[in-house]
Design a protein around this motif. Structure first.
Motif, PDB file in Angstrom:
ATOM      1  N   GLU A 154      -1.481   9.169   4.013  1.00  0.00           N
ATOM      2  CA  GLU A 154      -1.307   7.849   4.885  1.00  0.00           C
ATOM      3  C   GLU A 154       0.231   7.341   4.551  1.00  0.00           C
ATOM      4  OE1 GLU A 154      -3.675   3.523   4.434  1.00  0.00           O
ATOM      5  OE2 GLU A 154      -3.294   5.618   6.049  1.00  0.00           O
ATOM      6  N   ALA A 155       1.076   7.586   4.223  1.00  0.00           N
ATOM      7  CA  ALA A 155       2.287   7.185   3.673  1.00  0.00           C
ATOM      8  C   ALA A 155       3.047   7.894   5.036  1.00  0.00           C
ATOM      9  CB  ALA A 155       3.170   8.022   2.090  1.00  0.00           C
ATOM     10  N   ARG A 182       0.731  -1.259   0.099  1.00  0.00           N
ATOM     11  CA  ARG A 182      -0.174  -0.319   0.064  1.00  0.00           C
ATOM     12  C   ARG A 182       0.739   1.342  -0.375  1.00  0.00           C
ATOM     13  NH1 ARG A 182      -4.890   1.299   0.974  1.00  0.00           N
ATOM     14  NH2 ARG A 182      -5.869   3.390   1.626  1.00  0.00           N
ATOM     15  N   TYR A 199      -3.858  12.645   0.185  1.00  0.00           N
ATOM     16  CA  TYR A 199      -4.407  11.741   1.172  1.00  0.00           C
ATOM     17  C   TYR A 199      -3.086  10.725   0.827  1.00  0.00           C
ATOM     18  CZ  TYR A 199      -5.922   7.120   2.191  1.00  0.00           C
ATOM     19  OH  TYR A 199      -6.074   5.250   2.966  1.00  0.00           O
ATOM     20  N   ALA A 200      -2.752  10.263  -0.003  1.00  0.00           N
ATOM     21  CA  ALA A 200      -1.421   9.676   0.234  1.00  0.00           C
ATOM     22  C   ALA A 200      -0.359   9.780   0.846  1.00  0.00           C
ATOM     23  CB  ALA A 200      -0.993   9.274  -1.700  1.00  0.00           C
ATOM     24  N   GLU A 254      -6.644  13.426  -3.286  1.00  0.00           N
ATOM     25  CA  GLU A 254      -5.346  12.246  -3.596  1.00  0.00           C
ATOM     26  C   GLU A 254      -4.340  11.855  -3.087  1.00  0.00           C
ATOM     27  OE1 GLU A 254      -8.218   8.867  -5.572  1.00  0.00           O
ATOM     28  OE2 GLU A 254      -6.696   9.845  -7.138  1.00  0.00           O
ATOM     29  N   TRP A 259       1.177   7.104  -6.445  1.00  0.00           N
ATOM     30  CA  TRP A 259       0.177   8.059  -6.284  1.00  0.00           C
ATOM     31  C   TRP A 259       0.471   9.127  -6.630  1.00  0.00           C
ATOM     32  CZ3 TRP A 259      -5.467   7.227  -4.038  1.00  0.00           C
ATOM     33  CH2 TRP A 259      -6.148   5.594  -4.840  1.00  0.00           C
ATOM     34  N   ILE A 260       0.915   9.716  -5.780  1.00  0.00           N
ATOM     35  CA  ILE A 260       1.910  11.073  -5.484  1.00  0.00           C
ATOM     36  C   ILE A 260       3.042  11.735  -6.455  1.00  0.00           C
ATOM     37  CG2 ILE A 260       3.643  12.108  -4.436  1.00  0.00           C
ATOM     38  CD1 ILE A 260       2.953  10.633  -1.695  1.00  0.00           C
ATOM     39  N   MET A 284      -7.217   0.958  -2.825  1.00  0.00           N
ATOM     40  CA  MET A 284      -5.526   0.861  -3.583  1.00  0.00           C
ATOM     41  C   MET A 284      -5.220  -0.115  -4.485  1.00  0.00           C
ATOM     42  SD  MET A 284      -3.577   3.809  -1.511  1.00  0.00           S
ATOM     43  CE  MET A 284      -3.234   5.079  -1.639  1.00  0.00           C
ATOM     44  N   GLY A 304       7.104  11.802  -3.857  1.00  0.00           N
ATOM     45  CA  GLY A 304       7.235  10.867  -4.490  1.00  0.00           C
ATOM     46  C   GLY A 304       8.366   9.460  -5.670  1.00  0.00           C
ATOM     47  N   TYR A 347       1.502   2.176  -3.412  1.00  0.00           N
ATOM     48  CA  TYR A 347       1.504   2.435  -3.966  1.00  0.00           C
ATOM     49  C   TYR A 347       0.781   4.030  -4.012  1.00  0.00           C
ATOM     50  CZ  TYR A 347      -1.820   0.690  -7.440  1.00  0.00           C
ATOM     51  OH  TYR A 347      -3.158   0.348  -9.009  1.00  0.00           O
ATOM     52  N   CYS A 348       1.218   4.622  -2.701  1.00  0.00           N
ATOM     53  CA  CYS A 348       0.870   5.834  -2.551  1.00  0.00           C
ATOM     54  C   CYS A 348       2.565   6.820  -3.443  1.00  0.00           C
ATOM     55  CB  CYS A 348       1.506   5.687  -0.544  1.00  0.00           C
ATOM     56  SG  CYS A 348       0.339   5.251   0.062  1.00  0.00           S
TER      57      CYS A 348
END
Length: 443
Positions: A330-331, A109, A326-327, A323, A116-117, A236, A159, A112-113
Motif C-alpha cells: 500500500e505504501a 494512511r 499489505y502495508a 499486514e 504498522w510496518i 486503518m 518503517g 499508518y502504513c
C-alpha cells in the motif's frame, strides 16, 4: 529472555500447594502479573494483574488546547504513537466542521502504513518468533538465524525511515496536526524510499512464508472478532466498527455497545462488547477484511496453504506478517500516485462540540472521544486502547489452556502462559489508565 522465576513454599498450606512467580515478563511492553488459583485440579480464577502505574492522560488533557492533543497523545506509546494521533485528529476535526482533502487523507494512511510496518516487524522478529523456535530472546535467536534477524531489523528500519520522512522523527512524530500536517514531504523525499520499499516487499513475502511454517499448538477458539470495515480499503483510519456476529456501528455510538469495567486487580480497564469478551487486532482485521487485501497479499496467503479464519491466537504472527506485506504494498501504491498538495493543512476555527473516532492501531481498535469548549480547550477526553479490549479475552484463553498443562513443571506452565499473552502483543503501558505468574493450588 523468559521471566525470572521464584519458587517458594506457602506458609500454612499443604505441601502440594504451588506458587510460581515470574518477576518480570520479557518480550512484552509494560509490566504486570498473572494470578491463577487452582482447586481440586480445576482452575478457579485467572487474573491478568496489570500493576503498572496509571498514566492519567485522559485527566491531564483537560484544559489543554485542541492543537496540543496530537503531540500529547503520541506520548502514550513509543511503539504506536501514530495510532493515537490519528484517532485524535479524526475525532476532533468533525467538531470544527473541517473537510480534509483526499491528498492529506492518503498521507495519513501512508503514515499508518509506516507504523504498522515498524510495530508488527518488531513483534514478529524480536518478541514472538523466539517462542516458536525455542529461544529465550531475539538476541539468542540471532546467533543461529543471523540472516533472518537482519532481515527483520532492516524491515523495521524501513518503517522507521518512512515515519521520519512523514512525521519528522520515527518516535513520537511531530508533524501531525488538526487539519493536516505541519509539513508535507516532497515527491523527491518519498520517491527516495521506493527502492527500500521494493526490497521490503520481497522481504515481507519471505516473512509470511517463514511464519506460516511455524507449528501452532494452542487451542482453537470461536472468537468474536471486532475490527473496522471500510467499503473501499483495508481499514486503518476509517470505517464502521464491525464484528463477525453482525455488529456494524459508527464511532458515534461506540459507547452504547462497548463498556469499560474496572477490576480490582488491575490498573487497566476491561472493555467488553455488550458484556462479553472479544478479540481485536490483526486476526480480526484479516478475517473481516480479506476482500480488501491487495491482490499480492491474497496470493501470498494462498501460497501458504493456510485458510481463514485463523482460530488460534498464536497464528497472529502470520496475520501480522500479512499486514506487513499489505502495508508495504500500500505504501508503494500511495507513493507512486503521490502529488504533493498545495497546502499542508486546512484552516481551523474552534467551536464547542463532541467528537468520536476509531482507528486501527497495530494491536487493534483505538477509540477516542473529546468534549471541546468554544474556546478550543478540551473539557473531557476518553481513550480506549486495544490492550484494554483484549484483556478479558486473554484471560479466557489462559483459562482454557491451563487445565491441560497443570501436571507439568512450574516453569513450563509459566512459559506456556507467557506465550499466549505474547501472542496478543499487549501494550500494557497504553492500557494503564506482564509478567509475574502466581499459581496457587488448594486441595
Amino acid at each position: 529472555m523468559f521471566g525470572h522465576f521464584e519458587k517458594k513454599a506457602m506458609p500454612g498450606k499443604p505441601s502440594n500447594t504451588r506458587t510460581i512467580n515470574i518477576g518480570l515478563m520479557a518480550r512484552v511492553e509494560g509490566e504486570g502479573a498473572l494470578h491463577v488459583t487452582v482447586r481440586d485440579q480445576e482452575v478457579q480464577d485467572v487474573q491478568l494483574r496489570i500493576f503498572e502505574p496509571p498514566r492519567f492522560f485522559e485527566a491531564f488533557l483537560q484544559g489543554r488546547h485542541y492543537s496540543e492533543v496530537p503531540d500529547i497523545v503520541a506520548r502514550i506509546c513509543g511503539i504506536c504513537p501514530v495510532a493515537y494521533q490519528m484517532s485524535a485528529v479524526h475525532a476532533l476535526e468533525p467538531i470544527f466542521g473541517i473537510a480534509i482533502p483526499q491528498s492529506i487523507r492518503m498521507l495519513r494512511r501512508l503514515l499508518y502504513c509506516a507504523e504498522w510496518i515498524e510495530s508488527h516487524v518488531l513483534h514478529i522478529y524480536m518478541l514472538h518468533a523466539p517462542d516458536f523456535l525455542d529461544y529465550a530472546s531475539g538476541i539468542e535467536m540471532a546467533k543461529d538465524y543471523p540472516d533472518i534477524v537482519k532481515r527483520g531489523l532492516r524491515l523495521k528500519k524501513i518503517g522507521n525511515q518512512l515515519l521520519t520522512v512523514l512525521g519528522g522523527r520515527s518516535v513520537h512524530p511531530v508533524s501531525v496536526k488538526i487539519g493536516g500536517f505541519s509539513r508535507i514531504p516532497s515527491n523527491r523525499e518519498l520517491g527516495s524510499l521506493k527502492d527500500d520499499l521494493l526490497w521490503a516487499r520481497e522481504a515481507a513475502i519471505e516473512t509470511v512464508l517463514w511464519t506460516a511454517g511455524f507449528e501452532f499448538t494452542d487451542p482453537e477458539h470461536d472468537y468474536t472478532f471486532v475490527a473496522l470495515q471500510s467499503s473501499t480499503n483495508y481499514p486503518m483510519n476509517e470505517g464502521l466498527v464491525t464484528s463477525n456476529h453482525g455488529l456494524a456501528i459508527s464511532a458515534e455510538v461506540f459507547e452504547q455497545h462497548f463498556q469499560e469495567k474496572q477490576v480490582p486487580y488491575s490498573t487497566a480497564l476491561h472493555c467488553l462488547l455488550n458484556g462479553q469478551s472479544y478479540l481485536a487486532g490483526p486476526l480480526a482485521r484479516l478475517h473481516l477484511n480479506y476482500e480488501r487485501l491487495s491482490p499480492l497479499t491474497k496470493e501470498v496467503l494462498t501460497t501458504t496453504g493456510l485458510s481463514l479464519p485463523f482460530k488460534q491466537v498464536s497464528q497472529g504472527i502470520v496475520a501480522r506478517s500479512l499486514e506487513v506485506l499489505y502495508a508495504v504494498d500500500e505504501a508503494l501504491h500511495i507513493i507512486e500516485q503521490y502529488e504533493a498538495p498545495k497546502n499542508a493543512s486546512v484552516s481551523v476555527s474552534p467551536q464547542a462540540g463532541v467528537g468520536m473516532a476509531v482507528t486501527e492501531a497495530p494491536r487493534g481498535l483505538l477509540y477516542h472521544r473529546y468534549h471541546v469548549n468554544a474556546d478550543g480547550t478540551i473539557q473531557s477526553a476518553k481513550i480506549v486502547p486495544p490492550t484494554s479490549q483484549n484483556q478479558r479475552r486473554i484471560e479466557e484463553d489462559l483459562r482454557s489452556v491451563l487445565p491441560h498443562i497443570l501436571d507439568r513443571p512450574d516453569e513450563e506452565v509459566a512459559i506456556r502462559c507467557e506465550k499466549i499473552v505474547r501472542s496478543y502483543d499487549p501494550c500494557i503501558s497504553c492500557a494503564t489508565h506482564f509478567l509475574k505468574v502466581h499459581i496457587k493450588k488448594d486441595v
